[in-house]
Design a protein around this motif. Sequence first.
Motif, PDB file in Angstrom:
ATOM      1  N   SER A 175       0.825  -1.212   0.000  1.00 33.13           N
ATOM      2  CA  SER A 175       0.000   0.000   0.000  1.00 33.13           C
ATOM      3  C   SER A 175       0.857   1.260   0.000  1.00 33.13           C
ATOM      4  N   ALA A 176       2.065   1.180   0.567  1.00 37.64           N
ATOM      5  CA  ALA A 176       2.935   2.360   0.622  1.00 37.64           C
ATOM      6  C   ALA A 176       3.286   2.861  -0.772  1.00 37.64           C
ATOM      7  N   GLU A 177       3.310   1.946  -1.739  1.00 39.73           N
ATOM      8  CA  GLU A 177       3.612   2.353  -3.113  1.00 39.73           C
ATOM      9  C   GLU A 177       2.482   3.182  -3.715  1.00 39.73           C
ATOM     10  N   GLN A 178       1.304   3.114  -3.114  1.00 42.37           N
ATOM     11  CA  GLN A 178       0.151   3.853  -3.623  1.00 42.37           C
ATOM     12  C   GLN A 178      -0.127   5.127  -2.825  1.00 42.37           C
ATOM     13  N   TYR A 179       0.733   5.436  -1.850  1.00 45.28           N
ATOM     14  CA  TYR A 179       0.499   6.618  -1.019  1.00 45.28           C
ATOM     15  C   TYR A 179       0.445   7.890  -1.857  1.00 45.28           C
ATOM     16  N   PHE A 180      -0.395   8.820  -1.400  1.00 44.90           N
ATOM     17  CA  PHE A 180      -0.386  10.161  -1.963  1.00 44.90           C
ATOM     18  C   PHE A 180       0.581  11.005  -1.145  1.00 44.90           C
ATOM     19  N   THR A 181       1.348  11.858  -1.817  1.00 43.52           N
ATOM     20  CA  THR A 181       2.292  12.713  -1.113  1.00 43.52           C
ATOM     21  C   THR A 181       2.343  14.078  -1.776  1.00 43.52           C
ATOM     22  N   ILE A 182       2.509  15.108  -0.967  1.00 37.48           N
ATOM     23  CA  ILE A 182       2.672  16.464  -1.510  1.00 37.48           C
ATOM     24  C   ILE A 182       4.083  16.974  -1.215  1.00 37.48           C
ATOM     25  N   ARG A 183       4.969  16.059  -0.867  1.00 37.86           N
ATOM     26  CA  ARG A 183       6.323  16.459  -0.476  1.00 37.86           C
ATOM     27  C   ARG A 183       6.998  17.317  -1.549  1.00 37.86           C
ATOM     28  N   GLN A 184       6.926  16.867  -2.804  1.00 31.76           N
ATOM     29  CA  GLN A 184       7.601  17.597  -3.861  1.00 31.76           C
ATOM     30  C   GLN A 184       6.951  18.955  -4.096  1.00 31.76           C
ATOM     31  N   PHE A 185       5.618  19.007  -3.971  1.00 29.84           N
ATOM     32  CA  PHE A 185       4.936  20.288  -4.113  1.00 29.84           C
ATOM     33  C   PHE A 185       5.375  21.255  -3.016  1.00 29.84           C
ATOM     34  N   ARG A 186       5.503  20.723  -1.802  1.00 29.39           N
ATOM     35  CA  ARG A 186       5.880  21.596  -0.686  1.00 29.39           C
ATOM     36  C   ARG A 186       7.312  22.104  -0.854  1.00 29.39           C
ATOM     37  N   ILE A 187       8.194  21.237  -1.327  1.00 29.19           N
ATOM     38  CA  ILE A 187       9.572  21.660  -1.602  1.00 29.19           C
ATOM     39  C   ILE A 187       9.578  22.763  -2.662  1.00 29.19           C
ATOM     40  N   THR A 188       8.760  22.564  -3.705  1.00 25.91           N
ATOM     41  CA  THR A 188       8.688  23.553  -4.784  1.00 25.91           C
ATOM     42  C   THR A 188       8.187  24.894  -4.276  1.00 25.91           C
ATOM     43  N   LEU A 189       7.163  24.876  -3.432  1.00 26.32           N
ATOM     44  CA  LEU A 189       6.600  26.125  -2.917  1.00 26.32           C
ATOM     45  C   LEU A 189       7.567  26.836  -1.969  1.00 26.32           C
ATOM     46  N   ARG A 190       8.296  26.070  -1.175  1.00 20.68           N
ATOM     47  CA  ARG A 190       9.290  26.702  -0.305  1.00 20.68           C
ATOM     48  C   ARG A 190      10.411  27.312  -1.142  1.00 20.68           C
ATOM     49  N   GLY A 191      10.802  26.588  -2.204  1.00 24.12           N
ATOM     50  CA  GLY A 191      11.807  27.136  -3.111  1.00 24.12           C
ATOM     51  C   GLY A 191      11.314  28.398  -3.788  1.00 24.12           C
ATOM     52  N   LEU A 192      10.027  28.425  -4.151  1.00 17.67           N
ATOM     53  CA  LEU A 192       9.432  29.597  -4.773  1.00 17.67           C
ATOM     54  C   LEU A 192       9.466  30.789  -3.810  1.00 17.67           C
ATOM     55  N   HIS A 193       9.208  30.525  -2.539  1.00 19.74           N
ATOM     56  CA  HIS A 193       9.244  31.590  -1.527  1.00 19.74           C
ATOM     57  C   HIS A 193      10.646  32.182  -1.441  1.00 19.74           C
ATOM     58  N   ARG A 194      11.651  31.322  -1.340  1.00 20.67           N
ATOM     59  CA  ARG A 194      13.032  31.819  -1.228  1.00 20.67           C
ATOM     60  C   ARG A 194      13.448  32.563  -2.493  1.00 20.67           C
ATOM     61  N   GLN A 195      13.011  32.026  -3.633  1.00 19.59           N
ATOM     62  CA  GLN A 195      13.358  32.669  -4.899  1.00 19.59           C
ATOM     63  C   GLN A 195      12.689  34.037  -5.012  1.00 19.59           C
ATOM     64  N   ALA A 196      11.426  34.126  -4.603  1.00 15.44           N
ATOM     65  CA  ALA A 196      10.706  35.403  -4.642  1.00 15.44           C
ATOM     66  C   ALA A 196      11.337  36.411  -3.678  1.00 15.44           C
ATOM     67  N   ALA A 197      11.785  35.905  -2.521  1.00 10.80           N
ATOM     68  CA  ALA A 197      12.422  36.791  -1.546  1.00 10.80           C
ATOM     69  C   ALA A 197      13.699  37.397  -2.118  1.00 10.80           C
ATOM     70  N   GLN A 198      14.416  36.595  -2.902  1.00 16.32           N
ATOM     71  CA  GLN A 198      15.637  37.105  -3.530  1.00 16.32           C
ATOM     72  C   GLN A 198      15.302  38.062  -4.673  1.00 16.32           C
ATOM     73  N   LEU A 199      14.294  37.712  -5.450  1.00 14.71           N
ATOM     74  CA  LEU A 199      13.931  38.517  -6.616  1.00 14.71           C
ATOM     75  C   LEU A 199      13.411  39.895  -6.209  1.00 14.71           C
ATOM     76  N   ARG A 200      12.686  39.968  -5.089  1.00 12.56           N
ATOM     77  CA  ARG A 200      12.143  41.272  -4.691  1.00 12.56           C
ATOM     78  C   ARG A 200      13.247  42.227  -4.253  1.00 12.56           C
TER      79      ARG A 200
END
Length: 655
Positions: A502-527
């Motif tokens: 069943s673990a192979e069928q798990y839903f995860t948002i880990r990669q999305f969360r990493i992407t959003l945190r990266g977006l935050h840091r990138q936006a902080a630098q860009l501003r």
Amino acid sequence: MEDALLRQHISEYDRWKKNLDRQFAQFSQWLQQHFPNSAGACQVVQQARALLSDDQFTLVFVGEFSRGKTELINALLAQTYGQRLLPSKPGRTTMCPTEIFSDGGERASLRLLPIETLATNTSLESFRRIPQKWVTHEFDANNPDATREALLKVAATKSVLPEEAARYGFDRRHLDDKGNLVEIPAWRYALICLPHPLLDQGLRIIDTPGLNALGNEPELTLSTLPGAQAVAFLLAADAGVSGTDMNMWETHLAPLREHRGTPVMALLNKVDVLWDDPDEDAQQLLRRMRSQVAKLLSLPQESVTGVSAKMALLARQQQDVELLRNSCFTDFEKLLVQRLLEHRQKVAEHRSLHQALTLMADTRDLLKRRLNSGRAALMHLQRNSASTEEQLTELGQLQQTVREQHKLCHQELLTLKSSQRMLMRQSTALLAPITIQQLQRLVDETSKALHKRWTPMGLAKAIDTFMEGVDCQLATLEREVDQANRLLDAIFERSSLKKVDSAEQYFTIRQFRITLRGLHRQAAQLRRSPQLLLARRNRLSERFVTTLASEVGRLYSEMGAAAENWLEQALEPLKQHTQYQKHLLNRHLIKLTELKQKTRSRHTDLRTLEDEVLRNDRALSALEDLLRHSTSAPQPLAPAPRAHNVTPLKPALTT
């Protein structure tokens, strides 16, 4: 001249995708022929095919004006056309971000978005869906003069008052003065559709004209660049990293690499100028420059290489192998090939491909077990020399065994339907934290805060507060995901199919969360960029906030679609296995019933079972042939890690 290294690998990658897509298409046909009730399985396969169909390898060129970005693109494409396609001479170069691709057709076209659209907050992605806003020119790609005339349009400029330029977000310091007017690009964005072998096979090229273009179009930094599979940062071989180069690196590229994980390479262009000094060894000087640049940009030295775009283009035009070798163009191509192989491995390990390939293997294993069971029953009846009455008794016993197995499958399916409904009831709670309404609430709160205090500090605080709100919503979502995964565990635990984890069928948002945190840091630098630090409330600063919110919204939509897809398909391995087993048992039960009803000779009676065994045997042979033709990824060039088989039955999962 030998075929280019990049073209060889892109062609091989394209063949791999097409072969895998053909394999999935044949499996879909196999399902329709041998298992009519397989809509869920067909949907899994279709998603894998969609992944392969939509996949592209995007290469973005970034650098200040006159670094040779456009000439390097010309060298890449000259293998086919043998000429300079894009304007790259002094005074004639691309003035707006330019995207070059192929739609698979024979027609060539140029679409231009007027610069006046910068006066709105509408994103480039939105404008792509409004064709009437673009100026379109079609041309004959086989006619060099027509092609050159059409593509020169991307170099067009116009003269406007400084106030108008500022309204569009341009920094006057980066513009040419013409009396009381300043010169700005005539176009905001260009789309070039071009028939070309590299482009036809999935390569997409984006040329960004200098720091001003990146600073003036936040969507490029926050969305386009992170979505690329390779970013080439061009520098001057004789000067290394200048002040404006470092500004571009720190504002746009370093955050992209550090926080979003986008592969970035540095190219020291115009290495031919190093040959002009008779007192210096050109190769030694290039090695020293590479080492200095790698240290300054904190890049691995193998990600920094020299190249001469001008020499490479000339070599392609003249079919001069020696000149192409001296241009170091092959070193640049090797870096691209390495990025291509890394991208190929990510695609090969994607969850959609994993599910489709696992489905094929599980179907084969189930059919093989059913076939072995049918053969055993047939051999037993063939060896048995008992009377017709005794034979009918044995047939009745076999029939009863199959009927009981069929009943168990039916009960399992009813349980799975109930479990599916239970899982679907998680939909509301699972999607609630990432609805458009929730995001709009954060956007409205951010807009109110900025309206009260539109300063660099106010902008910084508003962005941080907005992204903290996003992170809080994702934390709520993760709690719902954990609960849904626990429910999935319970469903799989009750199932008779114990071999599926069943673990192979798990839903995860880990990669999305990493992407959003990266977006935050990138936006902080860009501003912190000069354009935004010096800006009062204008279209550029508003577009920056709008772009950030739009990118978060896009990721929310992707998460929502992924969650809905998971809810529909998480139980598919169990359902497919049980449905197909029931289908096979049902067919076997029909054959046994026919045998009991017939009054012909024993030899004639057994022929129906023999036909059923033969039918399953042919179906198994066809399915095994499909799996046998899975292809492997080639060995990547050093120093990348060793590539694994690209079609494993159970590879590591990624979302």
